[in-house]
Scaffold this active site. Structure first.
Site, PDB file in Angstrom:
ATOM      1  CG  ASP A  16      -2.072   0.921   1.100  1.00  0.00           C
ATOM      2  OD1 ASP A  16      -2.369   1.323  -0.041  1.00  0.00           O
ATOM      3  OD2 ASP A  16      -2.676   1.269   2.122  1.00  0.00           O
ATOM      4  CG  ASN A  23       2.269   1.381  -5.193  1.00  0.00           C
ATOM      5  OD1 ASN A  23       3.149   1.182  -4.351  1.00  0.00           O
ATOM      6  ND2 ASN A  23       1.800   0.422  -5.965  1.00  0.00           N
ATOM      7  NE  ARG A  25      -1.539   6.651   1.072  1.00  0.00           N
ATOM      8  CZ  ARG A  25      -1.632   5.782   2.081  1.00  0.00           C
ATOM      9  NH1 ARG A  25      -1.441   6.191   3.313  1.00  0.00           N
ATOM     10  NH2 ARG A  25      -1.905   4.524   1.843  1.00  0.00           N
ATOM     11  CG  HIS A  76       0.320   1.995  -9.491  1.00  0.00           C
ATOM     12  ND1 HIS A  76       0.033   1.647  -8.193  1.00  0.00           N
ATOM     13  CD2 HIS A  76      -0.764   2.682  -9.943  1.00  0.00           C
ATOM     14  CE1 HIS A  76      -1.178   2.095  -7.869  1.00  0.00           C
ATOM     15  NE2 HIS A  76      -1.668   2.750  -8.911  1.00  0.00           N
ATOM     16  CB  SER A  86      -8.962  -5.133  -3.715  1.00  0.00           C
ATOM     17  OG  SER A  86      -9.359  -3.800  -3.930  1.00  0.00           O
ATOM     18  CG  ASN A 122      -7.565  -1.881  -6.059  1.00  0.00           C
ATOM     19  OD1 ASN A 122      -6.772  -2.781  -5.834  1.00  0.00           O
ATOM     20  ND2 ASN A 122      -7.671  -0.822  -5.259  1.00  0.00           N
ATOM     21  CG  PHE A 123     -12.776  -3.492 -11.078  1.00  0.00           C
ATOM     22  CD1 PHE A 123     -12.155  -3.330 -12.308  1.00  0.00           C
ATOM     23  CD2 PHE A 123     -12.896  -4.768 -10.562  1.00  0.00           C
ATOM     24  CE1 PHE A 123     -11.660  -4.426 -13.020  1.00  0.00           C
ATOM     25  CE2 PHE A 123     -12.400  -5.867 -11.260  1.00  0.00           C
ATOM     26  CZ  PHE A 123     -11.786  -5.692 -12.496  1.00  0.00           C
ATOM     27  NE  ARG A 157      -7.154   2.440  -6.329  1.00  0.00           N
ATOM     28  CZ  ARG A 157      -5.994   2.346  -5.727  1.00  0.00           C
ATOM     29  NH1 ARG A 157      -4.876   2.431  -6.421  1.00  0.00           N
ATOM     30  NH2 ARG A 157      -5.940   2.170  -4.414  1.00  0.00           N
ATOM     31  NE  ARG A 208      -2.908  -1.488   4.473  1.00  0.00           N
ATOM     32  CZ  ARG A 208      -4.174  -1.392   4.148  1.00  0.00           C
ATOM     33  NH1 ARG A 208      -5.038  -2.172   4.690  1.00  0.00           N
ATOM     34  NH2 ARG A 208      -4.579  -0.493   3.271  1.00  0.00           N
ATOM     35  CB  SER A 211      -7.893  -3.400   2.893  1.00  0.00           C
ATOM     36  OG  SER A 211      -7.580  -2.221   3.551  1.00  0.00           O
TER      37      SER A 211
HETATM   38  C1  LIG Z   1       3.343  -8.497  -9.673  1.00  0.00           C
HETATM   39  C2  LIG Z   1       3.598  -7.051  -9.680  1.00  0.00           C
HETATM   40  C3  LIG Z   1       4.864  -6.617 -10.260  1.00  0.00           C
HETATM   41  C4  LIG Z   1       2.727  -6.188  -9.087  1.00  0.00           C
HETATM   42  C5  LIG Z   1       2.800  -4.748  -9.243  1.00  0.00           C
HETATM   43  C6  LIG Z   1       2.513  -4.039  -7.981  1.00  0.00           C
HETATM   44  C7  LIG Z   1       1.461  -3.020  -8.184  1.00  0.00           C
HETATM   45  C8  LIG Z   1       1.585  -2.037  -9.266  1.00  0.00           C
HETATM   46  C9  LIG Z   1       0.414  -3.047  -7.389  1.00  0.00           C
HETATM   47  C10 LIG Z   1      -0.660  -2.091  -7.470  1.00  0.00           C
HETATM   48  C11 LIG Z   1      -1.643  -2.433  -6.415  1.00  0.00           C
HETATM   49  C12 LIG Z   1      -2.079  -1.332  -5.593  1.00  0.00           C
HETATM   50  C13 LIG Z   1      -3.490  -0.966  -5.813  1.00  0.00           C
HETATM   51  C14 LIG Z   1      -1.264  -0.776  -4.654  1.00  0.00           C
HETATM   52  C15 LIG Z   1      -1.677   0.078  -3.553  1.00  0.00           C
HETATM   53  O1  LIG Z   1      -1.219   1.406  -3.606  1.00  0.00           O
HETATM   54  P1  LIG Z   1      -2.337   2.536  -3.716  1.00  0.00           P
HETATM   55  O2  LIG Z   1      -2.541   2.818  -5.167  1.00  0.00           O
HETATM   56  O3  LIG Z   1      -3.574   2.116  -2.983  1.00  0.00           O
HETATM   57  O4  LIG Z   1      -1.658   3.757  -3.017  1.00  0.00           O
HETATM   58  P2  LIG Z   1      -2.332   4.746  -1.949  1.00  0.00           P
HETATM   59  O5  LIG Z   1      -2.659   3.924  -0.746  1.00  0.00           O
HETATM   60  O6  LIG Z   1      -1.252   5.745  -1.690  1.00  0.00           O
HETATM   61  O7  LIG Z   1      -3.555   5.339  -2.592  1.00  0.00           O
END
Ligand SMILES: CC(C)=CCC/C(C)=C/CC/C(C)=C/COP(=O)(O)OP(=O)(O)O
Length: 340
Positions: free
Chosen positions: A46, A48, A50, A63, A91, A94-95, A97, A225, A233
């Protein structure tokens, strides 16, 4: 980026730095392997977005940075001989977004997973078996086809007689725990009909055998996490209760999480496990004192230093110590001299 990470990055970009960095990783890995190594570690990656915001980067770059951290952690797991790694890649929520972001995450996932198994020059490519875990009916068909191809290829790559046992990478992709449990209830009812079972034959074993996960997957020993949120979550909610998994919430964004942060958590896990496992302190004490008298001296000093008042009692051969009454273990002191 903190000073510590800046120093690590600068060091790892120079040739001498890369050499030292590689050597120190080998050294730490070997030291850790003399102790307890979990069989199954799970990650909620979690923070990415921020991270991207703090660095003035685009969301997609956040990401991308997250996926690089993940590749390093997978390599570390393989080197440590951890056999099962589970990641929360996407998850059902996440759809919600933007379409752009969802497409971008799918693209990065496909790219990185292909890199993991298809790049002949990549030394880990033959040792990783990918499993897509989740509700496949929610994955667009062309994306699902690509993922299934990657899954199949990774299985073929790693499943030859010459290869050591692979690391199984469970990619939770379009997954939530509640969806997994609902799915299992449906499958279990089908079992009841097909196998003519009575309702009171339904138990937690049957429910978990019908999860998206392979039923042979060992229980989760450690769940990590990042990003400061202290909740699950909807990830592995059944599994972490099955085995009393250790859960670690870290106050850093996923792209900042590196091997050294991971080593510290593994040391802490090993130490806690050791304390829990001491069912018969006397035998362990004897074992160590025969083999490593110096270690006993250091340990005695350590216990006294940390005000372990019960130590005298232990040392005076009173072996009926109630471990629950002992003081909690001392805080982890990392090999880098930091307290966590
Ligand atoms: C197998 C492989 C190489 C995987 C890639 C990893 C990757 C890109 C995962 C994305 C998943 C994700 C929704 C991360 C959470 O950060 P967030 O976007 O929820 O960040 P936030 O909490 O700051 O909003």
């Amino acid at each position: 980026m903190g000073l510590y990470n800046l120093a690590i990055n600068t060091l790892s970009n120079s040739k001498i730095g890369q050499y030292l960095y590689g050597k120190s990783n080998i050294l730490i890995t070997n030291i850790l392997k003399t102790g307890y190594i979990p069989q199954h570690v799970a990650f909620i990656m979690d923070g990415n977005r921020r991270f991207a915001k703090t660095q003035n980067l685009k969301v997609s770059q956040g990401h991308e940075a997250g996926s690089k951290s993940l590749l390093k952690i997978i390599e570390t797991c393989y080197d440590l001989e951890i056999k099962h790694v589970t990641i929360y890649a996407f998850s059902i929520e996440n759809f919600n977004r933007s379409e752009d972001e969802v497409e971008n995450i799918f693209k990065i996932l496909l790219e990185k997973l292909s890199f993991l198994i298809e790049n002949q020059d990549y030394e880990y490519s033959k040792f990783i078996q990918i499993k897509i875990i989740g509700n496949k009916s929610l994955i667009p068909i062309e994306t699902l086809t690509k993922f299934e191809l990657i899954e199949k290829k990774s299985f073929e790559n790693s499943n030859t007689d010459n290869n050591p046992p692979p690391l199984v990478l469970n990619v939770c992709f379009v997954y939530t725990s509640r969806d997994e449990i609902s799915h299992s209830i449906g499958e279990t009812l089908q079992d009841v009909i097909d196998q003519n079972l009575s309702i009171d034959q339904i138990n937690s074993q049957i429910i978990s055998n019908n999860f998206y996960f392979d039923p042979n997957t060992p229980s989760v020993d450690l769940l990590i996490r990042t990003s400061g949120h202290t909740r699950l979550s909807d990830f592995l909610i059944w599994q972490v209760n099955e085995s009393n998994s250790k859960i670690e919430f870290l106050n850093m964004y996923w792209p900042d999480f590196n091997q050294f942060d991971y080593y510290k958590l593994l040391l802490k896990l090993g130490f806690n496990k050791l304390i829990q496992d001491i069912k018969n302190p006397k035998s362990i004490w004897e074992l160590i004192s025969n083999k490593q008298p110096k270690l006993i001296e250091i340990f005695e000093h350590f216990l006294k230093f940390n005000n372990y008042n019960d130590f005298e009692k232990i040392n005076n051969q009173d072996w009926n110590v109630d471990l629950k009454k002992l003081q909690p273990p001392p805080p982890l002191v990392s090999i880098l001299g930091e307290k966590s």
